[in-house]
Scaffold this active site. Structure first.
Site, PDB file in Angstrom:
ATOM      1  CG  ASN A 172      -1.724   1.269   1.364  1.00  0.00           C
ATOM      2  OD1 ASN A 172      -2.645   1.507   0.594  1.00  0.00           O
ATOM      3  ND2 ASN A 172      -1.382   2.106   2.337  1.00  0.00           N
ATOM      4  CG  ASP A 224      -1.512   5.414   0.912  1.00  0.00           C
ATOM      5  OD1 ASP A 224      -0.908   5.567   1.992  1.00  0.00           O
ATOM      6  OD2 ASP A 224      -2.615   4.859   0.805  1.00  0.00           O
ATOM      7  CG  ASP A 255       0.949  -3.908   6.309  1.00  0.00           C
ATOM      8  OD1 ASP A 255       0.654  -4.333   7.442  1.00  0.00           O
ATOM      9  OD2 ASP A 255       1.085  -2.695   6.050  1.00  0.00           O
ATOM     10  CG  HIS A 259      -6.056   0.610   4.322  1.00  0.00           C
ATOM     11  ND1 HIS A 259      -6.935   1.533   4.830  1.00  0.00           N
ATOM     12  CD2 HIS A 259      -5.859  -0.296   5.308  1.00  0.00           C
ATOM     13  CE1 HIS A 259      -7.246   1.215   6.076  1.00  0.00           C
ATOM     14  NE2 HIS A 259      -6.612   0.100   6.392  1.00  0.00           N
ATOM     15  CD  GLU A 296      -3.029  -5.598   8.755  1.00  0.00           C
ATOM     16  OE1 GLU A 296      -2.992  -5.215   9.937  1.00  0.00           O
ATOM     17  OE2 GLU A 296      -2.562  -4.922   7.822  1.00  0.00           O
TER      18      GLU A 296
END
Length: 565
Positions: A172, A224, A255, A259, A296
């Site tokens: 991410n 990001d 991870d 997002h 995750e």
């Protein structure tokens, strides 16, 4: 990642959804123990359904084959805190390799190793931080931990012992010190749009950089990546393939998987995020079809399960983790039973979720439970006799404590009672040891049959020896004792009854199953706990009524009974 503490109560708001399965039990020797309790009676006239022929036992998939992870138990390792091989106070890859025999020595007859068959290494990439989630190079090894050859040697040694290895891969974001971001901040081609930029802040989590702003969901030092840019996707995919094909690792823990791509005010679980994972997965499967992609997704089970199986192979279920801890704390199993029924109905029957108690972002389970050995043991029982693929956070198996800030939940592992660092290092450790007594360590607990470590070893071996526990479906059972969680675990060759008493008093449960997968006239043999046990009278609907399988289950303990036709 560095983020807010996990909230255990998230699991308790779930709605109840039913689940079930159908399969055939396996043959085996009948129990010769006398029945101490009543076995109930059929609620409806007629005989139990006859049992179909037992199918041949198919060997589980081997490493490199799709689904190889389903019957394994994984162990999460923070390399910096696991074992220091060179005396500088910092854990390293050679230290992990040197301790592999205590995780699994490759000999199934050994009982002095933990018995885990999977290893999750928290980030091993170069990084300016101690935790490593701010990557500066996706194709190298953090020099604090050693070299690329050290990681290759660890993978080879682990595979020789039957241990798979997955790496923690943050896609991410990168470090703000990554050369890509440094060039992007300057507007240099081709990196100018490799991150998410705007001439003005578009809401929260936007950070100033000169006259522009960049999006950084987890903090200014973690910008990001712009995953709408196909060049970024291509580079990350190539980097992931390198670890799979050149180094030989077996997959990734991914991870912050929910997002990746924002859509205005919607910053989590967007359709584009799901689409990106599908594209990434398809590319990985072209060269490494057996690689594990484990996300995750810190969210409700409904949202977490939405990534499986089309986007990812598995996601961690945080709701179930919170429910396990809450049940061990409260001594009430009823809410957990509802959560388990919900979770197992959402994910594929063949697996699809990672189960755990705590991880590197959460206060350690021993701290949450106040160090109570009974509660810690029953929490381990729930995890390791339950559905999903279990993950054990290093130190959890010996009851290490630790509470936020993050460094204090990631302290060095206590191997023995020696100074200055409990066998972790011959040097003062990078972070002070946990505040536990010197007697709390691997060496001391290894020789104590009543220790928490011994319980973990027993449970992991039980799971490895019985496919119904390792990969079986989860059929919930009505029980008249609120402190007891009851279920049938079942795969095509074996059926097991799992009863866990989370309360602080002994229980004598009576069980009812209106409709179930049972058949014939089974016998009952105790695999875990004290017997003797009674078998149920199976109803025409494949269930039972008024069934008391055992006289009593002690406080904070479990009984596992295999039912054989």
């Amino acid at each position: 990642m560095r983020r807010d503490p996990r909230v255990a109560s998230v699991a308790l708001v779930l709605l109840l959804v039913g689940c079930g399965s159908s399969a055939s039990p396996s043959p085996g020797p009948a129990s010769t123990s006398p029945s101490p309790v009543g076995v109930g009676s059929a609620d409806a006239a007629g005989a139990a359904p006859s049992c179909p022929p037992i199918p041949p036992v198919a060997p589980p998939p081997t490493l490199g084959q799709p689904g190889w992870w389903r019957d394994r138990v994984f162990y999460e390792v923070f390399v910096r805190s696991f074992a220091d091989s060179d005396g500088d106070g910092v854990g390293d890859l050679r230290g992990v390799t040197a301790r592999l025999d205590l995780l699994n020595d490759g000999n199934p007859a050994t009982t002095t190793d933990l018995g885990v068959t999977g290893l999750w290494l928290m980030p091993t990439f170069p990084s300016p931080s101690y935790h490593g989630y701010d990557v500066t190079d996706y194709t190298k090894v953090n020099p604090d931990y050693g070299s690329l050859d050290d990681l290759r040697a660890l993978v080879v040694a682990a595979h020789q012992r039957g241990i798979a290895v997955i790496l923690d891969l943050p896609l991410n974001h990168t470090s703000s010190k990554h050369p890509w971001f440094v060039a992007s901040e300057k507007g240099q081609v081709p990196y100018a749009d490799w991150y998410v930029w705007s001439d003005s802040p578009q809401g929260s989590n936007w950070q100033p950089a000169g006259k522009r702003f960049y999006y950084a969901n987890f903090g200014a030092d973690l910008p990001d990546l712009n995953l709408r840019n196909p060049d970024v996707t291509a580079e990350l995919t190539a980097d992931a393939r390198f670890w799979l094909t050149d180094v030989g690792i077996d997959g990734f823990r991914l991870d912050a998987a929910k997002h990746l791509i924002e859509d205005g005010a919607q910053t989590e679980n967007t359709p584009e995020t799901h689409g990106w994972w599908k594209t990434f997965r398809g590319a990985i499967e072209q060269t490494s079809p057996g690689a594990l992609l484990l996300g995750e997704v810190y969210d409700t089970p409904q949202n977490s399960s939405s990534y499986v199986p089309d986007d990812l192979d598995m996601t961690f279920d945080f709701g179930l983790a919170g429910a396990y801890v809450a049940a061990a704390q409260s001594g009430d199993g009823s809410a957990l039973s509802r959560v388990l029924e919900k979770v197992t109905s959402l994910y594929p029957a063949s697996g699809g979720f990672g189960a755990f108690l705590t991880n590197h972002d959460m206060d350690r389970i021993a701290s949450q439970l106040g160090g109570d050995l009974g509660e810690l043991r029953v929490a381990a029982d729930l995890l390791l006799t339950g559905p999903g693929v279990p993950f054990v956070y290093y130190g959890e198996e010996i009851g290490m404590t630790g509470a936020k800030p993050d460094e204090r939940i990631r302290t060095p592992l206590r191997w023995d009672a020696s100074s200055p660092a409990a066998g972790f290092s011959s040097h003062a450790p990078w972070e002070a040891m946990s505040g536990d007594p010197a007697s709390l360590n691997v060496s001391t607990e290894s020789v104590d049959p009543g220790s928490l470590l011994s319980r973990y070893r027993e449970l992991i071996r039980l799971r490895a020896a019985h496919p119904a526990i390792a990969t079986g479906s989860w059929t919930p059972i009505d029980v008249d004792s609120p402190g007891v969680v009851a279920a049938l675990r079942r795969n095509p060759t074996e059926t097991a009854l799992v009863l866990t008493n989370v309360s602080n008093a002994a229980a004598s449960p009576t069980l009812n199953l209106a409709t179930g997968p049972l058949c014939g006239t089974p016998t009952a043999d105790v695999l875990l706990g004290d017997g003797p046990a009674a078998a149920p009278i199976v109803t025409p609907a494949g269930g039972f009524g008024g069934y008391r399988p055992i006289a009593a289950i002690p406080a904070r303990s479990s009984v596992v009974i295999v039912l054989r036709p």
